[in-house]
Write a protein that holds these residues in place. Structure first.
Motif, PDB file in Angstrom:
ATOM      1  N   UNK A  78      28.815  43.667  53.676  1.00  0.00           N
ATOM      2  CA  UNK A  78      27.753  43.059  52.901  1.00  0.00           C
ATOM      3  C   UNK A  78      26.868  44.039  52.161  1.00  0.00           C
ATOM      4  N   UNK A  79      27.144  45.306  52.282  1.00  0.00           N
ATOM      5  CA  UNK A  79      26.339  46.293  51.575  1.00  0.00           C
ATOM      6  C   UNK A  79      26.796  46.398  50.124  1.00  0.00           C
ATOM      7  N   UNK A  80      25.920  46.868  49.278  1.00  0.00           N
ATOM      8  CA  UNK A  80      26.223  46.952  47.866  1.00  0.00           C
ATOM      9  C   UNK A  80      27.250  48.001  47.497  1.00  0.00           C
ATOM     10  N   UNK A  81      27.476  48.965  48.391  1.00  0.00           N
ATOM     11  CA  UNK A  81      28.403  50.037  48.031  1.00  0.00           C
ATOM     12  C   UNK A  81      29.822  49.538  47.844  1.00  0.00           C
ATOM     13  N   UNK A  82      30.198  48.456  48.494  1.00  0.00           N
ATOM     14  CA  UNK A  82      31.549  47.925  48.311  1.00  0.00           C
ATOM     15  C   UNK A  82      31.694  47.272  46.938  1.00  0.00           C
ATOM     16  N   UNK A  83      30.644  46.638  46.469  1.00  0.00           N
ATOM     17  CA  UNK A  83      30.668  46.103  45.112  1.00  0.00           C
ATOM     18  C   UNK A  83      30.699  47.244  44.102  1.00  0.00           C
ATOM     19  N   UNK A  84      29.998  48.330  44.397  1.00  0.00           N
ATOM     20  CA  UNK A  84      30.025  49.491  43.506  1.00  0.00           C
ATOM     21  C   UNK A  84      31.412  50.136  43.476  1.00  0.00           C
ATOM     22  N   UNK A  85      32.077  50.159  44.614  1.00  0.00           N
ATOM     23  CA  UNK A  85      33.448  50.694  44.659  1.00  0.00           C
ATOM     24  C   UNK A  85      34.364  49.855  43.785  1.00  0.00           C
ATOM     25  N   UNK A  86      34.239  48.523  43.882  1.00  0.00           N
ATOM     26  CA  UNK A  86      35.049  47.658  43.021  1.00  0.00           C
ATOM     27  C   UNK A  86      34.699  47.849  41.551  1.00  0.00           C
ATOM     28  N   UNK A  87      33.419  48.038  41.254  1.00  0.00           N
ATOM     29  CA  UNK A  87      33.009  48.274  39.867  1.00  0.00           C
ATOM     30  C   UNK A  87      33.631  49.560  39.341  1.00  0.00           C
ATOM     31  N   UNK A  91      36.297  50.025  36.331  1.00  0.00           N
ATOM     32  CA  UNK A  91      35.932  50.939  35.249  1.00  0.00           C
ATOM     33  C   UNK A  91      37.024  51.982  35.027  1.00  0.00           C
ATOM     34  N   UNK A  92      37.606  52.501  36.099  1.00  0.00           N
ATOM     35  CA  UNK A  92      38.708  53.459  35.984  1.00  0.00           C
ATOM     36  C   UNK A  92      39.969  52.766  35.472  1.00  0.00           C
ATOM     37  N   UNK A  93      40.106  51.499  35.773  1.00  0.00           N
ATOM     38  CA  UNK A  93      41.271  50.741  35.321  1.00  0.00           C
ATOM     39  C   UNK A  93      41.283  50.530  33.804  1.00  0.00           C
ATOM     40  N   UNK A  94      40.115  50.539  33.176  1.00  0.00           N
ATOM     41  CA  UNK A  94      40.019  50.292  31.727  1.00  0.00           C
ATOM     42  C   UNK A  94      40.824  51.272  30.886  1.00  0.00           C
ATOM     43  N   UNK A 103      45.027  45.161  25.876  1.00  0.00           N
ATOM     44  CA  UNK A 103      43.640  45.037  25.430  1.00  0.00           C
ATOM     45  C   UNK A 103      42.938  43.807  25.981  1.00  0.00           C
ATOM     46  N   UNK A 104      43.664  42.698  26.119  1.00  0.00           N
ATOM     47  CA  UNK A 104      43.039  41.487  26.640  1.00  0.00           C
ATOM     48  C   UNK A 104      42.598  41.670  28.090  1.00  0.00           C
ATOM     49  N   UNK A 105      43.408  42.333  28.888  1.00  0.00           N
ATOM     50  CA  UNK A 105      43.067  42.568  30.288  1.00  0.00           C
ATOM     51  C   UNK A 105      41.997  43.656  30.400  1.00  0.00           C
ATOM     52  N   UNK A 106      41.975  44.583  29.435  1.00  0.00           N
ATOM     53  CA  UNK A 106      40.950  45.626  29.440  1.00  0.00           C
ATOM     54  C   UNK A 106      39.561  45.030  29.292  1.00  0.00           C
ATOM     55  N   UNK A 107      39.421  44.040  28.426  1.00  0.00           N
ATOM     56  CA  UNK A 107      38.121  43.382  28.263  1.00  0.00           C
ATOM     57  C   UNK A 107      37.683  42.704  29.557  1.00  0.00           C
ATOM     58  N   UNK A 108      38.611  42.062  30.220  1.00  0.00           N
ATOM     59  CA  UNK A 108      38.297  41.402  31.486  1.00  0.00           C
ATOM     60  C   UNK A 108      37.895  42.437  32.531  1.00  0.00           C
ATOM     61  N   UNK A 109      38.619  43.553  32.572  1.00  0.00           N
ATOM     62  CA  UNK A 109      38.314  44.609  33.536  1.00  0.00           C
ATOM     63  C   UNK A 109      36.929  45.197  33.292  1.00  0.00           C
TER      64      UNK A 109
END
Length: 127
Positions: A78-87, A91-94, A103-109
């Motif tokens: 429940x800590x925010x660091x796990x959401x930051x890891x997903x973010x 971001x690295x996936x872009x 490009x369509x999936x990049x916008x979603x990412x």
């Protein structure tokens, strides 16, 4: 279950769901399988729920609901660091998606990276 089997199983889930164009629930499913090695029944129920609502509500809402139910079931995440890891993951996936001309999936990412940054900040304020 050893970590090698977990990585193999999560890789299979990722490949199968990616080729069925459900890439973001697959990514979240494989990350969660890697993070949580013990509670597969709970985890399977949470992400089966997220995959079922995915066609009904869309990518963004299904991802937020899936992450929310994951946090609700596994309270230690429940800590925010796990959401930051997903973010950071999204971001690295872009750039990878831009290189592969998705490009369509990049916008979603990119949008999901922003959403998880906001969710992480809200979780940190609450904590």
């Amino acid at each position: 279950m050893n970590p090698i089997k977990v990585l193999f199983v999560s890789g299979i889930f990722l490949a199968v769901l990616y080729f069925t164009s459900a890439v973001f629930p697959a990514v979240i499913l494989s990350l969660a399988v890697f993070l949580v090695l013990h509670n597969f029944l709970k985890l399977g129920g949470v992400f089966l729920f997220a995959l079922i609502i995915y066609p009904l509500v869309g990518v963004y809402l299904a991802t937020i609901i899936g992450y929310g139910s994951f946090v609700a079931v596994f309270r230690k995440f429940g800590e925010g660091r796990y959401a930051f890891i997903l973010a950071l993951f999204f971001l690295v996936l872009c750039p990878v998606l831009l290189i592969t001309d998705r490009n369509d999936i990049t916008e979603i990412s990119a949008t999901l990276a922003y959403i998880f940054l906001v969710v992480g900040a809200i979780q940190e304020v609450i904590n």
